[in-house]
Each structure stands twice: as C-alpha cells, then as structure tokens.
Design an enzyme around this catalytic site. Structure first.
Site, mmCIF file in Angstrom:
data_model
loop_
_atom_site.group_PDB
_atom_site.id
_atom_site.type_symbol
_atom_site.label_atom_id
_atom_site.label_comp_id
_atom_site.label_asym_id
_atom_site.label_seq_id
_atom_site.Cartn_x
_atom_site.Cartn_y
_atom_site.Cartn_z
ATOM 1 N N TYR A 167 0.693 -0.895 0.173
ATOM 2 C CA TYR A 167 0.107 -0.062 0.070
ATOM 3 C C TYR A 167 0.951 1.463 0.078
ATOM 4 C CZ TYR A 167 -3.841 3.313 1.355
ATOM 5 O OH TYR A 167 -5.139 4.539 1.609
ATOM 6 N N LYS A 171 0.883 4.248 -2.921
ATOM 7 C CA LYS A 171 0.813 5.573 -2.562
ATOM 8 C C LYS A 171 1.934 6.849 -2.954
ATOM 9 C CE LYS A 171 -3.840 5.345 -0.816
ATOM 10 N NZ LYS A 171 -5.020 5.862 -2.548
#
Ligand code: NAD
Length: 260
Positions: A167, A171
C-alpha cells in the site's frame, strides 16, 4: 465580509464515492456549489448518497465505475460528460489496502492494490485529463477556467509503515504521478495536487481502531486521535477552487502531524 470559496457551475467527478472519504468529498463539493458525479461499484450506496445530497438541495448523479477496468473508466467519464457536463474537478479517491508482512504478499495481493491505487488512478486521471486538455486547447484565450485534479494519496506514500508495504509503495506512486501530471498539464490550466491523509476513521480501517493493535497505534499518534472524514473538507475545497490556481504539483499532508 467572510472569506468563501464557491464551486457553483462546476462539475466534480468523485471516484470511490460509495463510502468513507469519497462520500464526504462528494457531500462537501456539493455544499460548495458543484454538481457531483458519484462514481463507484456499489450503486445502491451511491443512490442513498444521491438522495442525501439531493435532499440538501444539491445536484448529484450516480454512475457505475470499476477503476480496474479501462472500458468502465472510459464509459463512466463519457456518460458523466454527456449527462452532467464537462468535468472541471476530478477527485481521484478510489483505493484499497491489504495488510500483511512483505514475505507474505501474494501476486494477487500486489495486483489488487496496484491495480486499483496506481493503474486505476492513473487511467481515471488520464481519461479526465485528456478531456480537460481538449477543452483547454479549444478554448479561446481567457475562456477556459481550468481543471482541478486532486489525487488522494496517503501519508503512507511519504513514510513507510509496517505490514502495509505494498500500500505504501502504491501511494508513493500516486505522489509521483501527481507531480508528473502537474508538470505536463500545468501549462494548460490543469492543476494536479495530492492530499496525503493520515489515519481517518472510515470503512477501510474502522474495525482496526477497536482492536488492541489499533488502540496501541492511536496512543502512538502525536495527538492520540484518528481524524474524521470532514477534517479534510477545507483542504479539498481549496484545491478544487479557482483560488488555488497557483498551487500545482503540491503534495499536502493532512495527518495531524504524524509525518512531521
Ligand atoms: P473506503 O474503503 O471507505 O473507500 C474506498 C472507496 O473506493 C470505496 O467507495 C470503494 O468502493 C472504492 N473502490 C475500491 N475499489 C474500487 C474500484 N475498483 N472501482 C471503483 N471504486 C473502488 O476507504 P477510505 O478511507 O474512504 O479511502 C478513500 C481513499 O483515501 C483511498 O484511496 C485510501 O487509500 C485513501 N486514504 C485513506 C486513509 C484513511 O485513514 N481512511 C488514509 C490515507 C489515505
């Protein structure tokens, strides 16, 4: 006289509007005067939100969108423009997360997170951006009021956190994507910025705050609290407004100081 920012006459397209931050972003943009297109996979939830927004006197439209499917992106954006009007504001919000240690990440986990957060966000922004560019190039000088793209990254794109490595990587890609788009599209009046929220209580993590691990995490935060979706309202409206015309390629943390 009070200072205010007005989005009247603007069309805003919000991805992942069926819950959490996306639903709040849509309500907020509507309250600021924009017509909002609610785009996500869960149509029933979007219809409930549309009813809420319409009930407040807003103008909301529902469209099915799966950001992992390029045809779905093209179709949703085309429908939005035909049914509501040219998109002035994109809030590129749809995102997913998984948590596991690096050595336990499967190919499916990786593809799931990158397919939504990176590839999905890229092609949504590209599709909307292409249309903004066409308007900018076709407009007589002074006639194009400019486009606004707000990518929802995360403070996890700026600093790594345990068990959500993929994740964090995804990002970080959204952060660089924001700068790349800002660099190429800025001269056409399209501003692309990123918000990097800290921990905000939404569907993506709601269960976590009730666990022992979640409670420990809150104690480690600078002000021992998680945020609420409305805590991003002011920043969002500012980035979507005409007044932010000098802000382009900015990556703004809204994390209560966690990343400081
Ligand atoms: P959420 O799970 O409530 O919302 C995510 C939304 O994205 C949902 O509406 C979901 O249906 C939608 N979505 C997921 N996959 C999709 C797909 N393939 N096509 C279309 N829509 C899809 O979580 P949230 O907290 O509201 O997250 C919104 C964004 O904010 C995400 O990008 C998330 O990474 C980011 N973010 C959240 C936090 C937080 O603490 N809540 C912090 C930083 C960043």
């Amino acid at each position: 006289m009070a200072y205010s920012m007005d989005l009247s006459g603007r069309v805003a397209f919000v991805t992942g509007a069926s819950s959490g931050l996306g639903a709040q972003f849509a309500r907020t943009l509507s309250r600021a005067g924009a017509a909002v297109v609610l785009a996500s996979r869960r149509i029933e939830k979007l219809k409930d939100l549309r009813a809420q927004i319409d009930g407040e006197g807003g103008d909301a439209h529902v469209l099915e969108l799966d950001v992992t499917d390029i045809d779905s992106i093209k179709s949703a954006v085309a429908h939005a423009e035909t049914e509501v009007g040219s998109i002035d504001i994109l809030v590129n919000n749809a995102g997913v997360s998984t948590s596991q240690r690096i050595q336990e990440v499967s190919e499916d986990d990786y593809d799931y997170v990158f397919g939504t957060n990176v590839k999905g966000a890229f092609f949504v922004a590209q599709e909307v951006g292409k249309r903004m560019l066409a308007r900018a190039k076709g407009a007589a000088p002074g006639n194009y009021t400019g486009g606004r793209i707000v990518n929802i990254a995360s403070m996890a794109g700026l600093r790594v956190l345990p068990q959500i490595g993929v994740y964090c990587m995804s990002k970080a890609a959204v952060v660089q994507m924001t700068k790349a788009m800002a660099l190429e599209w800025g001269k056409f009046g399209i501003n692309v910025n990123a918000i990097c929220p800290g921990y905000i209580d939404t569907e993506i993590n709601h269960h976590h705050w009730k666990t022992e691990q979640g409670k420990k995490l809150v104690q480690m935060l600078p002000r021992k609290r998680v945020g609420q979706p409305k805590d991003l309202d002011a920043l969002l409206v500012m980035l979507c407004s005409d007044e932010s015309h000098f802000i382009n390629g900015a990556v703004i943390a809204a994390d209560d100081g966690f990343g400081a």
